[in-house]
Enzyme design. Structure first.
Site, PDB file in Angstrom:
ATOM      1  N   GLY A   9      26.190  -1.481  75.269  1.00  0.00           N
ATOM      2  CA  GLY A   9      27.588  -1.073  75.449  1.00  0.00           C
ATOM      3  C   GLY A   9      27.722  -0.164  76.652  1.00  0.00           C
ATOM      4  O   GLY A   9      27.195   0.949  76.649  1.00  0.00           O
ATOM      5  N   ALA A  10      28.409  -0.645  77.689  1.00  0.00           N
ATOM      6  CA  ALA A  10      28.597   0.161  78.909  1.00  0.00           C
ATOM      7  C   ALA A  10      30.019   0.681  78.976  1.00  0.00           C
ATOM      8  O   ALA A  10      30.715   0.531  79.975  1.00  0.00           O
ATOM      9  CB  ALA A  10      28.257  -0.657  80.142  1.00  0.00           C
ATOM     10  N   SER A  12      32.525   4.216  77.726  1.00  0.00           N
ATOM     11  CA  SER A  12      32.598   5.608  78.166  1.00  0.00           C
ATOM     12  C   SER A  12      31.274   6.349  77.948  1.00  0.00           C
ATOM     13  O   SER A  12      30.667   6.860  78.899  1.00  0.00           O
ATOM     14  CB  SER A  12      33.711   6.331  77.407  1.00  0.00           C
ATOM     15  OG  SER A  12      34.863   5.544  77.353  1.00  0.00           O
ATOM     16  N   LYS A 184      31.783  17.464  61.851  1.00  0.00           N
ATOM     17  CA  LYS A 184      32.637  16.867  62.884  1.00  0.00           C
ATOM     18  C   LYS A 184      33.643  15.906  62.249  1.00  0.00           C
ATOM     19  O   LYS A 184      34.815  15.857  62.639  1.00  0.00           O
ATOM     20  CB  LYS A 184      31.755  16.146  63.919  1.00  0.00           C
ATOM     21  CG  LYS A 184      32.512  15.724  65.153  1.00  0.00           C
ATOM     22  CD  LYS A 184      31.627  15.287  66.291  1.00  0.00           C
ATOM     23  CE  LYS A 184      32.497  14.893  67.479  1.00  0.00           C
ATOM     24  NZ  LYS A 184      32.214  13.567  67.990  1.00  0.00           N
ATOM     25  N   ASN A 192      43.050  14.765  63.649  1.00  0.00           N
ATOM     26  CA  ASN A 192      43.449  13.525  64.339  1.00  0.00           C
ATOM     27  C   ASN A 192      44.570  12.733  63.659  1.00  0.00           C
ATOM     28  O   ASN A 192      45.540  12.355  64.341  1.00  0.00           O
ATOM     29  CB  ASN A 192      42.217  12.638  64.579  1.00  0.00           C
ATOM     30  CG  ASN A 192      41.257  13.272  65.572  1.00  0.00           C
ATOM     31  OD1 ASN A 192      41.214  14.494  65.706  1.00  0.00           O
ATOM     32  ND2 ASN A 192      40.489  12.459  66.272  1.00  0.00           N
ATOM     33  N   ASN A 202      47.305  18.305  70.106  1.00  0.00           N
ATOM     34  CA  ASN A 202      46.612  19.102  69.082  1.00  0.00           C
ATOM     35  C   ASN A 202      47.345  20.412  68.817  1.00  0.00           C
ATOM     36  O   ASN A 202      47.492  20.839  67.669  1.00  0.00           O
ATOM     37  CB  ASN A 202      45.176  19.388  69.520  1.00  0.00           C
ATOM     38  CG  ASN A 202      44.319  18.132  69.536  1.00  0.00           C
ATOM     39  OD1 ASN A 202      44.777  17.054  69.144  1.00  0.00           O
ATOM     40  ND2 ASN A 202      43.081  18.254  69.992  1.00  0.00           N
TER      41      ASN A 202
HETATM   42  P1  NAP Z   1      34.191   2.533  74.536  1.00  0.00           P
HETATM   43  O1  NAP Z   1      34.506   3.219  75.810  1.00  0.00           O
HETATM   44  O2  NAP Z   1      35.225   1.654  73.911  1.00  0.00           O
HETATM   45  O3  NAP Z   1      32.859   1.687  74.764  1.00  0.00           O
HETATM   46  C1  NAP Z   1      32.338   0.830  73.785  1.00  0.00           C
HETATM   47  C2  NAP Z   1      31.539  -0.222  74.514  1.00  0.00           C
HETATM   48  O4  NAP Z   1      30.869  -1.037  73.549  1.00  0.00           O
HETATM   49  C3  NAP Z   1      32.413  -1.171  75.358  1.00  0.00           C
HETATM   50  O5  NAP Z   1      31.918  -1.150  76.686  1.00  0.00           O
HETATM   51  C4  NAP Z   1      32.206  -2.532  74.721  1.00  0.00           C
HETATM   52  O6  NAP Z   1      32.131  -3.596  75.628  1.00  0.00           O
HETATM   53  C5  NAP Z   1      30.829  -2.343  74.100  1.00  0.00           C
HETATM   54  N1  NAP Z   1      30.525  -3.355  73.085  1.00  0.00           N
HETATM   55  C6  NAP Z   1      31.182  -3.635  71.934  1.00  0.00           C
HETATM   56  N2  NAP Z   1      30.577  -4.650  71.296  1.00  0.00           N
HETATM   57  C7  NAP Z   1      29.515  -5.013  72.075  1.00  0.00           C
HETATM   58  C8  NAP Z   1      28.516  -6.022  71.951  1.00  0.00           C
HETATM   59  N3  NAP Z   1      28.480  -6.860  70.908  1.00  0.00           N
HETATM   60  N4  NAP Z   1      27.571  -6.092  72.922  1.00  0.00           N
HETATM   61  C9  NAP Z   1      27.585  -5.265  73.981  1.00  0.00           C
HETATM   62  N5  NAP Z   1      28.522  -4.288  74.158  1.00  0.00           N
HETATM   63  C10 NAP Z   1      29.469  -4.185  73.204  1.00  0.00           C
HETATM   64  O7  NAP Z   1      33.771   3.574  73.405  1.00  0.00           O
HETATM   65  P2  NAP Z   1      33.211   5.074  73.588  1.00  0.00           P
HETATM   66  O8  NAP Z   1      34.351   5.996  73.820  1.00  0.00           O
HETATM   67  O9  NAP Z   1      32.073   5.076  74.548  1.00  0.00           O
HETATM   68  O10 NAP Z   1      32.695   5.353  72.122  1.00  0.00           O
HETATM   69  C11 NAP Z   1      31.445   4.885  71.614  1.00  0.00           C
HETATM   70  C12 NAP Z   1      31.131   5.717  70.379  1.00  0.00           C
HETATM   71  O11 NAP Z   1      30.884   7.065  70.792  1.00  0.00           O
HETATM   72  C13 NAP Z   1      32.310   5.784  69.384  1.00  0.00           C
HETATM   73  O12 NAP Z   1      31.838   5.786  68.071  1.00  0.00           O
HETATM   74  C14 NAP Z   1      32.963   7.115  69.717  1.00  0.00           C
HETATM   75  O13 NAP Z   1      33.675   7.690  68.627  1.00  0.00           O
HETATM   76  C15 NAP Z   1      31.733   7.955  70.061  1.00  0.00           C
HETATM   77  N6  NAP Z   1      32.051   9.114  70.906  1.00  0.00           N
HETATM   78  C16 NAP Z   1      32.742   8.927  72.088  1.00  0.00           C
HETATM   79  C17 NAP Z   1      33.015  10.040  72.894  1.00  0.00           C
HETATM   80  C18 NAP Z   1      33.753   9.882  74.192  1.00  0.00           C
HETATM   81  O14 NAP Z   1      34.076  10.912  74.819  1.00  0.00           O
HETATM   82  N7  NAP Z   1      34.051   8.696  74.660  1.00  0.00           N
HETATM   83  C19 NAP Z   1      32.591  11.311  72.478  1.00  0.00           C
HETATM   84  C20 NAP Z   1      31.898  11.454  71.286  1.00  0.00           C
HETATM   85  C21 NAP Z   1      31.629  10.329  70.505  1.00  0.00           C
HETATM   86  P3  NAP Z   1      33.378  -4.158  76.447  1.00  0.00           P
HETATM   87  O15 NAP Z   1      33.511  -3.227  77.618  1.00  0.00           O
HETATM   88  O16 NAP Z   1      32.919  -5.516  76.825  1.00  0.00           O
HETATM   89  O17 NAP Z   1      34.566  -4.126  75.529  1.00  0.00           O
END
Ligand code: NAP
Length: 305
Positions: A9-10, A12, A184, A192, A202
């Protein structure tokens, strides 16, 4: 032993980890979901990271789930509702004793993954770092934070923590990762959903002190019922101080709903309500919040689980 970090997963957070590992010279390989995403990545010319207003592009190597190389270390950076299916696609490549790091928010997905792949060591991560996608493969590091890592029931730290030091990824190993994740989760449940239902920042939750008080009391009961007494302590005070410290921010759930994206509610408020049910707890404020949120999501044609 293959020391490559495979990042599934690439988005955020996956992009934030992959770029920092790559630029520090740590072997890293991103796994994209399909050939279309591979073509999109090539067209984007790599993965870019913007930090403190400075942007750099990194040609992090990418591959598809069915590549031939074995996986010894897998960083799962998908949303909680995608994580199991995504791992299943690379599972034939996981070597026995491989390490799977799970970055997912909330609880539920981690335990399901650990039970489904008992031949791997599952490390749970609780991250307070902030990142978002400006565009495909364009990551902005928006908030400093910490990554707590741990494995329920295991004390020994993995040797690859040294890679995180090399890459400058803030982290700490904890023997109480479940406490961190539950705390958390509880904070998320208090803040939320209310920001979604009231369509507010918030800080606007200052107007709902009684509702916050009832929710925090019930969440503390849920934490105690699941043997997380430390995580229950001082919950309301911390919720109120987070509301102050992040007064101008929109919560992640609010941003998801505003952008028409699926939320991770099932692993957050849903998990709290399921745990309350399992322990026969009387938590009317939590159940009412869940019902209101589900109705709100249904009305916007968004999944309520
Ligand atoms: P995101 O930006 O939506 O990224 C998720 C990635 O997973 C997307 O690039 C998506 O690909 C990829 N993906 C989904 N199914 C896949 C598969 N079968 N094979 C390969 N890649 C796949 O989500 P995020 O914000 O990084 O969050 C990820 C987790 O971290 C979540 O649980 C979130 O709550 C947690 N988190 C995030 C943050 C933050 O600041 N972002 C902070 C703390 C915790 P596509 O690009 O192709 O859709």
């Amino acid at each position: 032993m293959n020391d490559t970090w495979h990042v599934l997963g690439a988005g955020s957070l996956g992009g934030l980890w992959a770029t920092r590992l790559f630029r520090a010279g740590v072997p890293v390989q991103i796994i994209l979901r399909n050939p279309q995403r591979l073509a999109d990545y090539r067209a984007a010319g790599g993965l870019s990271l913007t930090e403190a207003g400075v942007t750099a592009v990194y040609p992090v190597p990418v591959e598809l789930p069915d590549a031939a190389t074995p996986i010894n270390r897998l960083l799962v950076a998908c949303k909680a509702y995608d994580a199991q299916d995504a791992i299943a696609e690379v599972a034939p490549r996981l070597v026995k004793g491989s390490h799977i790091l799970l970055l997912q928010n909330g609880l539920g997905s981690q335990q399901a993954i650990a039970a489904r792949w008992p031949g791997s060591r599952c490390i749970f991560v609780s991250s307070t770092e902030g990142a978002y996608r400006q565009a495909d493969f364009r990551i902005v590091h928006a908030g400093q934070g910490q990554n707590w890592l741990g494995e329920p029931g295991h004390r020994n730290q993995p040797s690859w923590l040294a890679d995180l030091v090399t890459a400058g990824i803030p982290h700490g190993w904890t023997e109480d990762i479940m406490g961190k994740l539950w705390r958390k989760l509880a904070i998320n449940c208090a803040i939320n959903p209310l920001t979604v239902l009231n369509d507010c920042r918030n800080g606007d939750l200052r107007a709902f002190p009684e509702q916050l008080h009832r929710l925090c009391n019930e969440l503390a009961e849920v934490l105690k019922a699941t043997n997380q007494r430390d995580a229950a302590r001082g919950l309301e005070d911390e919720v109120l101080s987070i509301i102050e410290a992040t007064a101008n921010n929109y919560s992640s759930m609010h941003q998801d709903v505003r952008n028409g994206r699926r939320t991770e509610v099932s692993f957050l408020l849903g998990q709290a309500c399921r745990t309350a049910e399992q322990h026969d707890l009387h938590v009317p404020a939590l159940f009412s919040l869940q019902q209101q949120l589900q109705a709100f999501l249904h009305a916007r044609r968004l999944p309520a689980d």
